[in-house]
Design an enzyme around this catalytic site. Structure first.
Site, PDB file in Angstrom:
ATOM      1  CG  ASP A   1      -2.236  -0.805   0.875  1.00  0.00           C
ATOM      2  OD1 ASP A   1      -2.527  -1.010  -0.319  1.00  0.00           O
ATOM      3  OD2 ASP A   1      -2.917  -1.225   1.816  1.00  0.00           O
TER       4      ASP A   1
ATOM      5  CG  ASP B   1      -6.886  -3.903  -1.353  1.00  0.00           C
ATOM      6  OD1 ASP B   1      -7.355  -4.921  -1.907  1.00  0.00           O
ATOM      7  OD2 ASP B   1      -7.130  -3.608  -0.188  1.00  0.00           O
TER       8      ASP B   1
HETATM    9  N1  GLY Z   1      -6.203  -1.537   1.524  1.00  0.00           N
HETATM   10  C1  GLY Z   1      -7.078  -2.165   2.440  1.00  0.00           C
HETATM   11  C2  GLY Z   1      -8.534  -1.819   2.429  1.00  0.00           C
HETATM   12  O1  GLY Z   1      -9.142  -1.413   1.470  1.00  0.00           O
HETATM   13  O2  GLY Z   1      -9.109  -2.029   3.470  1.00  0.00           O
END
Ligand code: GLY
Length: 396
Positions: free
Chosen positions: A111, A173
């Site tokens: 992320d 994601d």
């Molecule tokens: N990146 C994690 C979520 O969308 O919760």
């Protein structure tokens, strides 16, 4: 990979143009930015944890994926209001991103794009801040070196959050992490980064989109990244379900990738997953936390709605004015945004700290169920800004 012909089950819901009165959006934006300002004044500039507990945010250091979106809220509020207060808060947080790079705080993570795009890339795009640009470029070098699989052609889900489930995975994601690679490739001319972002997106379309245009949350490759095994979930209802926020990362991530590449495969994939979503929206247009549910008492995830509004709006900017898809996406996005304003903001009978409520972070893990979440706040503000300033240039 989608192979079926996907059609809209309920075209009558989206046939008529749906307008949100501008004054209503202005009022919503004022309420949201006032609330954000009050939050910063009351709590200093501490970073709220991913989701609230009993509608209150706990505050910590800049050390997790959602922090970038907290800084991003201030950039959006600055662009919405012109109030320098918001810019000063955002700028005061930038040094903490350099600390994250130097001390490797949450840098070995898929992320990293969520962290650096709405914070440092936004600072550069809005104010020309070269220091912030340098932070983002330093981050992307590390990210590409540690989180991109050349063999698999995908962004690897980090080991930190792998848990005991094994395998090398990629996830929906990361369609929102790829924009950091696209952006850096574009500003530096580094074709390798740009290609990696495009390849990651194509890998996602190939493996995480199912035949019926629903999406897996994760896909596992084992024993190595070149060997696809199966789709599975972390935050969804089951391995075979379609987790709504994961799906919404596609509803927004694919138009972003299309904006960089013009690859028609991505526009078509986006159309298919959009139709799947529209076929699974409940009557009131606020997604349940998983598209297994279309009515009943399961919690909602309004953040999935807000993210999808931004994605549909982004795709509409690239479609011809007379396109049927543009009319459909505009009607859907307008209805979805108005539903969030009407049902997830203002007085709901209890105090809540975030800008929107009825967000569900991770139901199987019992985290943040029917709460507020930083990413919900961010994408709601971004949606409002998109509507109030159609010329707005995305941070992603
Ligand atoms: N990146 C994690 C979520 O969308 O919760």
């Amino acid at each position: 990979m989608v192979t079926q012909k996907i059609t809209l089950n309920n075209p009558e819901r989206f046939e008529a143009p749906h307008e949100i009165p501008r004054e209503k959006i202005e009022k919503a934006a004022k309420a949201a930015t006032d609330k954000l300002k009050a939050m910063a004044e009351a709590h200093g500039y501490g970073f709220p944890r991913t989701s609230s507990k009993d509608y209150k945010y706990n505050r910590l250091e800049n050390d997790n994926w959602e922090c970038g979106m907290y800084t991003g809220c201030f950039w959006l509020a600055y662009e919405l209001t012109g109030d320098k207060f918001f810019r000063e808060v955002a700028e005061s947080q930038l040094a903490s991103y350099k600390r994250r790079i130097d001390e490797k705080i949450g840098m070995d993570d898929h992320d990293v794009g969520f962290v650096f795009t709405p914070s440092c890339v936004a600072a550069y795009k809005i104010t020309g801040n070269e220091t912030a640009k340098a932070y983002a470029l330093e981050a992307v070098d590390y990210y590409f070196g540690t989180s991109y699989s050349h063999k698999g052609k995908f962004i690897i889900r980090s080991h930190r959050s792998r848990g005991n489930t094994g395998g090398c995975r990629t996830m929906m994601d990361s369609l929102m992490n790829a924009p950091l690679l696209f952006w850096s490739g574009k500003v530096t001319g580094n074709e390798e980064y740009f290609k990696a972002a495009h390849d990651h997106t194509l890998t996602t379309v190939k493996y995480l989109l199912r035949d019926d245009a629903s999406t897996f949350h994760h896909y596992m490759f084992e024993p190595g990244p070149e060997t696809p095994v199966r789709g599975l979930t972390l935050q969804g209802n089951s391995d075979d379900s379609c987790w709504s926020r994961g799906h919404s990362w596609g509803i927004y991530g694919l138009p972003i990738a299309y904006s960089y590449t013009g690859d028609e495969v991505l526009r078509e994939a986006h159309r298919n997953i959009t139709l799947f979503m529209l076929n699974h929206l409940p009557e009131d247009m606020i997604p349940y936390w998983d598209y297994d549910f279309v009515d009943g008492d399961e919690p909602r995830d309004s953040s999935a709605g807000a993210i999808s509004v931004c994605g549909l709006n982004e795709m509409c900017k690239m479609l011809p004015d007379d396109s049927a898809d543009k009319a459909l996406y505009t009607s859907a996005a307008n209805q979805m945004l108005e539903a969030i304003i009407d049902n997830c903001t203002g007085d709901i009978g209890v105090d809540y700290e975030g800008l929107i409520c009825h967000v569900t972070h991770a139901k199987p893990q019992k985290q943040g169920i029917d709460e507020c979440a930083v990413y919900g706040d961010y994408f709601y503000l971004e949606a409002l800004l998109r509507y109030l300033n159609p010329e707005w240039k995305k941070y992603w």
